[in-house]
Design a protein around this motif. Structure first.
Motif, PDB file in Angstrom:
ATOM      1  N   CYS A   2       0.858  -1.181   0.000  1.00 31.82           N
ATOM      2  CA  CYS A   2       0.000   0.000   0.000  1.00 31.82           C
ATOM      3  C   CYS A   2       0.903   1.243   0.000  1.00 31.82           C
ATOM      4  CB  CYS A   2      -0.894  -0.012   1.231  1.00 31.82           C
ATOM      5  SG  CYS A   2      -2.033   1.357   1.298  1.00 31.82           S
ATOM      6  N   PRO A   3       0.817   2.073  -1.043  1.00 29.01           N
ATOM      7  CA  PRO A   3       1.702   3.237  -1.103  1.00 29.01           C
ATOM      8  C   PRO A   3       1.460   4.252   0.020  1.00 29.01           C
ATOM      9  CG  PRO A   3       0.336   3.099  -3.086  1.00 29.01           C
ATOM     10  CD  PRO A   3       0.006   1.931  -2.227  1.00 29.01           C
ATOM     11  N   ILE A   4       0.238   4.310   0.534  1.00 28.81           N
ATOM     12  CA  ILE A   4      -0.038   5.254   1.625  1.00 28.81           C
ATOM     13  C   ILE A   4       0.701   4.821   2.891  1.00 28.81           C
ATOM     14  CG2 ILE A   4      -1.860   6.142   3.118  1.00 28.81           C
ATOM     15  CD1 ILE A   4      -3.728   6.002   0.741  1.00 28.81           C
ATOM     16  N   LEU A   5       0.682   3.523   3.163  1.00 32.24           N
ATOM     17  CA  LEU A   5       1.410   3.032   4.336  1.00 32.24           C
ATOM     18  C   LEU A   5       2.912   3.180   4.158  1.00 32.24           C
ATOM     19  CD1 LEU A   5      -0.569  -0.178   5.264  1.00 32.24           C
ATOM     20  CD2 LEU A   5      -0.586   2.032   6.382  1.00 32.24           C
ATOM     21  N   GLU A   6       3.384   2.970   2.942  1.00 32.63           N
ATOM     22  CA  GLU A   6       4.814   3.127   2.667  1.00 32.63           C
ATOM     23  C   GLU A   6       5.264   4.571   2.920  1.00 32.63           C
ATOM     24  OE1 GLU A   6       8.570   1.799   1.599  1.00 32.63           O
ATOM     25  OE2 GLU A   6       6.765   0.608   1.802  1.00 32.63           O
ATOM     26  N   ARG A   7       4.452   5.532   2.495  1.00 34.60           N
ATOM     27  CA  ARG A   7       4.794   6.943   2.731  1.00 34.60           C
ATOM     28  C   ARG A   7       4.735   7.287   4.209  1.00 34.60           C
ATOM     29  NH1 ARG A   7       2.515  11.227  -1.330  1.00 34.60           N
ATOM     30  NH2 ARG A   7       3.980  12.399  -0.089  1.00 34.60           N
ATOM     31  N   LYS A  24      11.754  -1.537  12.516  1.00 31.28           N
ATOM     32  CA  LYS A  24      11.238  -1.065  13.806  1.00 31.28           C
ATOM     33  C   LYS A  24      10.071  -0.103  13.600  1.00 31.28           C
ATOM     34  CE  LYS A  24      12.787   0.748  18.192  1.00 31.28           C
ATOM     35  NZ  LYS A  24      13.930   1.128  18.995  1.00 31.28           N
ATOM     36  N   THR A  25      10.159   0.748  12.593  1.00 28.86           N
ATOM     37  CA  THR A  25       9.079   1.685  12.305  1.00 28.86           C
ATOM     38  C   THR A  25       7.834   0.953  11.831  1.00 28.86           C
ATOM     39  OG1 THR A  25      10.779   3.279  11.678  1.00 28.86           O
ATOM     40  CG2 THR A  25       8.530   3.812  11.096  1.00 28.86           C
ATOM     41  N   ILE A  26       8.000  -0.095  11.035  1.00 27.26           N
ATOM     42  CA  ILE A  26       6.854  -0.893  10.587  1.00 27.26           C
ATOM     43  C   ILE A  26       6.186  -1.555  11.794  1.00 27.26           C
ATOM     44  CG2 ILE A  26       6.229  -2.987   9.311  1.00 27.26           C
ATOM     45  CD1 ILE A  26       8.269  -2.149   7.203  1.00 27.26           C
ATOM     46  N   ALA A  27       6.976  -2.020  12.749  1.00 33.20           N
ATOM     47  CA  ALA A  27       6.409  -2.630  13.956  1.00 33.20           C
ATOM     48  C   ALA A  27       5.614  -1.608  14.766  1.00 33.20           C
ATOM     49  CB  ALA A  27       7.513  -3.236  14.801  1.00 33.20           C
ATOM     50  N   ILE A  28       6.102  -0.374  14.825  1.00 37.06           N
ATOM     51  CA  ILE A  28       5.389   0.693  15.542  1.00 37.06           C
ATOM     52  C   ILE A  28       4.054   0.986  14.867  1.00 37.06           C
ATOM     53  CG2 ILE A  28       5.470   3.156  16.102  1.00 37.06           C
ATOM     54  CD1 ILE A  28       8.506   2.783  16.528  1.00 37.06           C
ATOM     55  N   VAL A  29       4.062   1.069  13.528  1.00 35.98           N
ATOM     56  CA  VAL A  29       2.824   1.344  12.782  1.00 35.98           C
ATOM     57  C   VAL A  29       1.843   0.186  12.934  1.00 35.98           C
ATOM     58  CG1 VAL A  29       1.892   1.692  10.466  1.00 35.98           C
ATOM     59  CG2 VAL A  29       3.916   2.935  11.174  1.00 35.98           C
ATOM     60  N   HIS A  31       1.574  -1.848  15.477  1.00 34.38           N
ATOM     61  CA  HIS A  31       1.020  -1.793  16.829  1.00 34.38           C
ATOM     62  C   HIS A  31      -0.009  -0.665  16.951  1.00 34.38           C
ATOM     63  CE1 HIS A  31       0.808  -2.520  21.086  1.00 34.38           C
ATOM     64  NE2 HIS A  31       1.062  -1.241  21.330  1.00 34.38           N
ATOM     65  N   ALA A  32       0.266   0.468  16.336  1.00 29.30           N
ATOM     66  CA  ALA A  32      -0.685   1.586  16.367  1.00 29.30           C
ATOM     67  C   ALA A  32      -1.979   1.211  15.645  1.00 29.30           C
ATOM     68  CB  ALA A  32      -0.063   2.822  15.731  1.00 29.30           C
ATOM     69  N   PHE A  33      -1.861   0.516  14.511  1.00 31.14           N
ATOM     70  CA  PHE A  33      -3.050   0.082  13.784  1.00 31.14           C
ATOM     71  C   PHE A  33      -3.822  -0.979  14.569  1.00 31.14           C
ATOM     72  CE2 PHE A  33      -1.999   1.292   9.122  1.00 31.14           C
ATOM     73  CZ  PHE A  33      -2.116   2.624   9.478  1.00 31.14           C
ATOM     74  N   TYR A  34      -3.105  -1.841  15.301  1.00 32.31           N
ATOM     75  CA  TYR A  34      -3.758  -2.831  16.154  1.00 32.31           C
ATOM     76  C   TYR A  34      -4.586  -2.136  17.236  1.00 32.31           C
ATOM     77  CZ  TYR A  34      -4.305  -6.443  19.690  1.00 32.31           C
ATOM     78  OH  TYR A  34      -4.816  -7.294  20.622  1.00 32.31           O
ATOM     79  N   LEU A  35      -4.005  -1.118  17.856  1.00 33.09           N
ATOM     80  CA  LEU A  35      -4.728  -0.377  18.892  1.00 33.09           C
ATOM     81  C   LEU A  35      -5.936   0.358  18.308  1.00 33.09           C
ATOM     82  CD1 LEU A  35      -1.779   1.083  20.997  1.00 33.09           C
ATOM     83  CD2 LEU A  35      -3.284  -0.835  21.562  1.00 33.09           C
ATOM     84  N   LYS A  42     -12.970  -0.553  13.593  1.00 33.42           N
ATOM     85  CA  LYS A  42     -12.987  -0.262  12.156  1.00 33.42           C
ATOM     86  C   LYS A  42     -11.640  -0.608  11.536  1.00 33.42           C
ATOM     87  CE  LYS A  42     -16.244   3.539  12.639  1.00 33.42           C
ATOM     88  NZ  LYS A  42     -16.456   4.981  12.470  1.00 33.42           N
ATOM     89  N   ASN A  43     -11.607  -0.612  10.218  1.00 32.54           N
ATOM     90  CA  ASN A  43     -10.381  -0.880   9.483  1.00 32.54           C
ATOM     91  C   ASN A  43      -9.422   0.297   9.669  1.00 32.54           C
ATOM     92  OD1 ASN A  43      -8.428  -1.666   7.713  1.00 32.54           O
ATOM     93  ND2 ASN A  43      -9.740  -1.686   5.917  1.00 32.54           N
ATOM     94  N   PRO A  44      -8.220   0.074  10.221  1.00 33.62           N
ATOM     95  CA  PRO A  44      -7.312   1.201  10.472  1.00 33.62           C
ATOM     96  C   PRO A  44      -6.784   1.841   9.194  1.00 33.62           C
ATOM     97  CG  PRO A  44      -6.302  -0.868  11.124  1.00 33.62           C
ATOM     98  CD  PRO A  44      -7.711  -1.169  10.763  1.00 33.62           C
ATOM     99  N   ILE A  45      -6.673   1.085   8.111  1.00 29.05           N
ATOM    100  CA  ILE A  45      -6.214   1.687   6.851  1.00 29.05           C
ATOM    101  C   ILE A  45      -7.273   2.637   6.320  1.00 29.05           C
ATOM    102  CG2 ILE A  45      -5.488   1.197   4.489  1.00 29.05           C
ATOM    103  CD1 ILE A  45      -4.336  -1.414   5.512  1.00 29.05           C
TER     104      ILE A  45
END
Length: 80
Positions: A2-7, A24-29, A31-35, A42-45
């Motif tokens: 997903c280009p939006i997530l990549e940006r 590490k940044t992907i893991a942070i994102v 976890h944030a989407f999980y929360l 709802k769908n976090p994306i």
């Protein structure tokens, strides 16, 4: 992919203690989407896409020149 997530991930890596640490940044994102999913259900994306569309400008400035004179005009932007 997903280009939006990549940006989002690349912008979080720019100037912080996670500079250049993509995994590490992907893991942070993640976890944030999980929360977000757990709290809202709802769908976090989709929440990210809605937030980006809400913060988009509704008006833009345009420079017009006519016989050497420049004028700034505002125009309405089309949102998708």
């Amino acid at each position: 992919y997903c280009p939006i997530l990549e940006r989002l991930v690349c912008s979080l890596m720019l100037k912080s203690r996670n500079s250049g640490k993509k995994i590490k940044t992907i893991a942070i994102v993640k976890h944030a989407f999980y929360l977000l999913h757990k709290t809202t259900g709802k769908n976090p994306i989709q929440l990210l896409v809605d937030a980006i569309s809400n913060c988009a400008p509704h008006e833009d400035s345009l420079m017009l020149s006519n016989s050497g004179q420049k004028k700034a005009r505002s125009r309405r932007c089309i949102t998708l």
